[in-house]
Design a protein around this motif. Sequence first.
Motif, short mmCIF file in Angstrom:
data_model
loop_
_atom_site.label_atom_id
_atom_site.label_comp_id
_atom_site.label_asym_id
_atom_site.label_seq_id
_atom_site.Cartn_x
_atom_site.Cartn_y
_atom_site.Cartn_z
N GLY A 43 0.81 -1.20 0.00
CA GLY A 43 0.00 0.00 0.00
C GLY A 43 0.85 1.26 0.00
N ARG A 66 -2.37 0.63 -4.46
CA ARG A 66 -1.35 -0.40 -4.32
C ARG A 66 -0.55 -0.52 -5.61
NH1 ARG A 66 -5.20 -0.45 -1.34
NH2 ARG A 66 -6.56 -0.52 -3.15
N GLY A 119 0.72 -2.48 4.19
CA GLY A 119 0.09 -1.26 3.75
C GLY A 119 0.98 -0.07 4.08
#
Length: 550
Positions: free
Chosen positions: A388, A400, A517
Motif C-alpha cells: 500500500g 497499491r 500497507g
Amino acid sequence: MTRARTFDPVSLEIMWSRLIGIADDMWTTVLRTAVSTIIGAAQDFGCEILDAEGHSVAHSNRSMPVFNIVMPTVTRAVIERYPVETMRPGDVFVTNDPWLCAGHLDDIATITPVFHGGRVVAFAVTVAHTSSIGGALARRTVRDIYEEGLRIPLLKLYDAGELNETAWAFIRENVRTADMVLTDIEATLTANDLGARRIVAFLEEYGLPDLVDVARAIQEHSERAMREAIRALPDGDYEHEVWADGLDEPVHLRCRVTVRGDEITVDYAGSDPERPRGGINCTLTYTKAHTVYPLKCLLSPTVPANEGTFRPFTITAPEGSILNCRVPASVGSRVRTGWHIHSLLFGALERALPDRVQAGNGLMNSVHVYGQEPNGRFYNAHFFIAGGRGASRGRDGIGRNCFPSSARNVPVEVFEARTPVLIHTRELREDSAGRGQWRGAFGHRLEMGVLPGYPAPVSFFIDPDRLRFPPRGLSGGEDGPLTEVLVNGRRLTPEEIGAGQITLSGPDERLVLHIPGGGGYGPPDQRDPALIEADIRSGLVTPTGAAVGS
C-alpha cells in the motif's frame, strides 16, 4: 514551419506532444511483442527519444521513471565510445553495464541512432528488464557482479544492419529460457526502429533538419519550471536518515538536501559502506535516478520530464558507499536499498513541503518461479505485487501501485498460465494500513501453492523487504505493518528466509506473503469520524483497528 530558434507556445506544445506520442508508440510496441511476464505483464521497461548529443527530449508516459533518467547516461557513453561521425544507418548498440545503465544486469539498453539527411539527428532508446541474465537464482547469496550473470559491455549489436552473431550467441548461451530473453530484446529493437522512422517523418513534416531547436526549447521550458519550483522553497539544509532491512544487518542511509536559490544539492555522506554480498548495493547512476525522480514528483509533477528537468540537481555519494558502489560489487537486488531513497528525501523535506510529502510505502515484492517440467519444458515467470502507498496531508494512501517503480501488479491469470503454480488467494488485508488523520492504503495477502496434479516440487525465489523496518508514518501518523512470510502456516524469521529459496513439495503446502500497507499521516485521533465509519463499512478496518490507542 521553418527552422527557428524559438517556437510559439501552441506550436511547441503540439510538437512536444507529438514526440511524446512517438515514445508512447515505441512503448506500446514493446508491450505487444514482448513475451515475458516481467515486460509484457509487469511492464518493467521504458522508451525515450534523445537528441544527437544524448540529452533526453521525450519519454513514454508509461516508461519506468528510473529508466528515463538513466537513458541519457548510457546514450552519452555510446557517443563517447562511438562518435556520431562514425555511426552508420543500421547500427544498434547494447549494454547492461550497471554503472552505465540501470543499476543491475537484468536491465538491458538498446540504443538506435536516428539518421536524417545523412547524419545522426536523434537516438531512440529502450531499457527493459529481461526475465533472465544468468547467474544465481537466489540473489541473497551472491558475492560480486560475476555471480549475478552476464555483463554485456557496450558494443554494437547491429553493425550497419548486420547482426553481431557473436554477441547474440553469448547472450543466448548464458541466460535461462533464451528464446524468451532474445524475443524480448527483439521487441526493444522493433520499438527503436519504429521510433526512428517516426522521428524522421516528424522532421520531414515540419521541415526541420534535426531536433536541435525543438529539443532546446522543450528542455529549457522544463528547466525553467523546475527552477521556479525550487525558488519557492526556503533556502536551507534539510537532513534525514532512515533504516532499511539490509541482509545480515540493517542498512543506514543518510542525506543532506541543500536548497540554494534555484538549485538543489543532495549529499549522501554518512550512509553505510557497500556490502560484500546480497546485491543490495547501488551504483551512483541508479542512486541519482532514484533521487531526481521523487524530487520531480514533489516539485514539478505536471511538466513532462526531460534533460532540462534535472539540470538544477547535483547528487553526490561517497565512493565505496552503498549508494555509490565500486566494481565488482553485487547489485542485483539494489531496489532493497534504492527504493528507500524517496522516503529519505520525503523525510528531509517534510518541514519545507509538509503538504506534498508522503508517508512510507509498503513497497513492491517479487516472486520468481523457475524450473523444468517433466516434459523438458522450462518455465520462468515473475509475479509482482505492490504494498500500500503511504498517506499524505489531505489524502489517504492512493492505492497499491509499485511506487517508486512504475511496474504493474502482474495479473494472477497470466502468472498461472506460465507456471505450475495456483494462486489460492490474493486479497486486501484488514487492518493492514498505518492509521492517521489520513491513513495509508491497505496491504495484500497472497497465498500460493503447487498446481494440483503437478508431479514435481516447485521452488519460489523471494527477496522480501520490510521484514524489520515498517513503512514509517509522518507528522504523527502510525507506521504500517511489517512484511510476513509464512510457509505452511508458520511465520519465518528474516534469518530463516536465508537465501530466499522456498520449495513446496505438493498441492497441500502453502507459501503466504503478507505485504504491508502504507504509513499514516497526522495524529489518528484527528481522523474525521465519517471516514472512520466508512473504513469500518468497507470491511478493511475492524472496530478494534479503528479505535485510537488500540
